[in-house]
Design a protein around this motif. Structure first.
Motif, PDB file in Angstrom:
ATOM      1  N   GLU A  12       0.843  -1.189   0.000  1.00  0.00           N
ATOM      2  CA  GLU A  12       0.000   0.000   0.000  1.00  0.00           C
ATOM      3  C   GLU A  12       0.884   1.246   0.000  1.00  0.00           C
ATOM      4  O   GLU A  12       0.678   2.167  -0.787  1.00  0.00           O
ATOM      5  CB  GLU A  12      -0.914   0.003   1.230  1.00  0.00           C
ATOM      6  CG  GLU A  12      -2.042  -1.017   1.179  1.00  0.00           C
ATOM      7  CD  GLU A  12      -3.062  -0.697   0.097  1.00  0.00           C
ATOM      8  OE1 GLU A  12      -3.383   0.503  -0.079  1.00  0.00           O
ATOM      9  OE2 GLU A  12      -3.533  -1.636  -0.561  1.00  0.00           O
ATOM     10  N   THR A  13       1.872   1.266   0.917  1.00  0.00           N
ATOM     11  CA  THR A  13       2.807   2.386   1.032  1.00  0.00           C
ATOM     12  C   THR A  13       4.201   1.841   1.300  1.00  0.00           C
ATOM     13  O   THR A  13       4.368   0.874   2.038  1.00  0.00           O
ATOM     14  CB  THR A  13       2.405   3.332   2.184  1.00  0.00           C
ATOM     15  OG1 THR A  13       1.087   3.826   1.950  1.00  0.00           O
ATOM     16  CG2 THR A  13       3.368   4.511   2.274  1.00  0.00           C
ATOM     17  N   ARG A  38       1.741   3.921  -3.188  1.00  0.00           N
ATOM     18  CA  ARG A  38       2.246   5.235  -2.770  1.00  0.00           C
ATOM     19  C   ARG A  38       3.677   5.067  -2.279  1.00  0.00           C
ATOM     20  O   ARG A  38       4.002   4.090  -1.611  1.00  0.00           O
ATOM     21  CB  ARG A  38       1.365   5.798  -1.653  1.00  0.00           C
ATOM     22  CG  ARG A  38       1.817   7.118  -1.069  1.00  0.00           C
ATOM     23  CD  ARG A  38       0.787   7.636  -0.063  1.00  0.00           C
ATOM     24  NE  ARG A  38       1.282   8.796   0.659  1.00  0.00           N
ATOM     25  CZ  ARG A  38       1.898   8.744   1.839  1.00  0.00           C
ATOM     26  NH1 ARG A  38       2.076   7.569   2.442  1.00  0.00           N
ATOM     27  NH2 ARG A  38       2.325   9.837   2.436  1.00  0.00           N
ATOM     28  N   GLN A  39       4.549   6.019  -2.636  1.00  0.00           N
ATOM     29  CA  GLN A  39       5.913   6.049  -2.122  1.00  0.00           C
ATOM     30  C   GLN A  39       6.105   7.317  -1.293  1.00  0.00           C
ATOM     31  O   GLN A  39       5.662   8.393  -1.693  1.00  0.00           O
ATOM     32  CB  GLN A  39       6.938   6.064  -3.264  1.00  0.00           C
ATOM     33  CG  GLN A  39       7.013   4.807  -4.084  1.00  0.00           C
ATOM     34  CD  GLN A  39       8.129   4.888  -5.113  1.00  0.00           C
ATOM     35  OE1 GLN A  39       9.090   4.145  -5.070  1.00  0.00           O
ATOM     36  NE2 GLN A  39       7.988   5.799  -6.064  1.00  0.00           N
ATOM     37  N   THR A  40       6.782   7.177  -0.161  1.00  0.00           N
ATOM     38  CA  THR A  40       7.047   8.357   0.663  1.00  0.00           C
ATOM     39  C   THR A  40       8.401   8.981   0.346  1.00  0.00           C
ATOM     40  O   THR A  40       8.634  10.148   0.640  1.00  0.00           O
ATOM     41  CB  THR A  40       7.010   7.994   2.156  1.00  0.00           C
ATOM     42  OG1 THR A  40       7.976   6.965   2.417  1.00  0.00           O
ATOM     43  CG2 THR A  40       5.622   7.504   2.551  1.00  0.00           C
ATOM     44  N   GLU A  54      -0.906   8.453  -4.234  1.00  0.00           N
ATOM     45  CA  GLU A  54      -1.861   7.456  -4.716  1.00  0.00           C
ATOM     46  C   GLU A  54      -2.451   7.915  -6.038  1.00  0.00           C
ATOM     47  O   GLU A  54      -2.670   9.100  -6.258  1.00  0.00           O
ATOM     48  CB  GLU A  54      -2.985   7.254  -3.691  1.00  0.00           C
ATOM     49  CG  GLU A  54      -2.618   6.306  -2.578  1.00  0.00           C
ATOM     50  CD  GLU A  54      -3.833   5.836  -1.797  1.00  0.00           C
ATOM     51  OE1 GLU A  54      -4.771   5.316  -2.425  1.00  0.00           O
ATOM     52  OE2 GLU A  54      -3.828   5.999  -0.569  1.00  0.00           O
TER      53      GLU A  54
END
Length: 229
Positions: A12-13, A38-40, A54
């Motif tokens: 998810e992340t 999603r990438q932080t 997202e």
């Protein structure tokens, strides 16, 4: 059809799909895919931050080719162009690793070598309406439609597999010619910033190593490029 032997690891992340791919590459099979919604801490070339909210498609592919070449980065680039075409979007390639629609960036590629593996990071703006950067676009903005991310992923993987097979068969001329046919850079006057200096001239060719050839005979293997006209 996507290869049944291929493995997809999904999140998810995650901080960065490329960084995760590096951690697992030694024990991973050829053509392992890491996918995050999603990438932080997504990154592009030169460790630049790549905003990865997202709605985008953020993946890394672990490849274990028989040998390494800068032409490896042409595999995902051509695959993205082919994928976009299948969704009715015409795109062009900006050397060395950007995919443009009407000179706006819709996708970027990051190729990294990690021991015996090539880690290919791909960011594709799919269902994105806002990013804190200039001169970009997305599939949804170009078409006014929303897309099923898994469907886009499956088609993209099929296309990567197609070009990877050409690479492994040493069909380098075919890969290079197709890249040139889809180039937005060739024929333009450009400014290229490299670690050894800044160069100006007309981009006229891509050589057998994937280097950019300028009209003065200069060959450049990597750099940041600005299209002038």
């Amino acid at each position: 059809m996507v290869s049944e032997q291929m493995k997809i690891i999904s999140f998810e992340t995650i901080d960065s799909t490329n960084e995760y791919a590096k951690k697992i590459s030694s024990e991973s099979e050829d053509f392992t895919v890491i996918w995050a919604k999603r990438q932080t801490e997504g990154k592009g070339r030169l460790n630049r931050r790549w905003e990865s909210p997202e709605g985008g498609l953020w993946i890394s592919v672990i490849l274990k080719p028989e040998f390494f070449s800068s032409l490896l980065s042409f595999i995902p680039a051509l695959a993205v162009v082919k994928t976009l075409k299948e969704f009715g979007i015409v795109s062009k390639l900006k050397w060395p690793n950007d995919i443009l629609v009407s000179e706006k960036k819709i996708s970027g590629i990051l190729l990294e070598k990690n021991s015996d593996a090539a880690i290919i990071g791909i960011g594709l703006n799919v269902n994105i309406e806002k990013i804190n950067t200039n001169n970009w676009t997305s599939m949804s903005m170009e078409t006014g439609k929303k897309f099923n991310l898994r469907k886009v992923l499956d088609i993209l993987i099929e296309n990567i597999e197609h070009y990877y097979m050409l690479y492994e068969k040493k069909e380098f001329l075919k890969i290079r010619l197709e890249w040139k046919e889809n180039s937005s850079t060739l024929g333009k006057f450009v400014i290229v910033e490299t670690v050894s200096g800044t160069f100006y001239g007309k981009a006229i060719d891509i050589d057998e190593n994937g280097f950019l050839v300028m009209d003065n005979g200069k060959k450049i293997n990597s750099g940041d490029i600005v299209h002038l006209r």
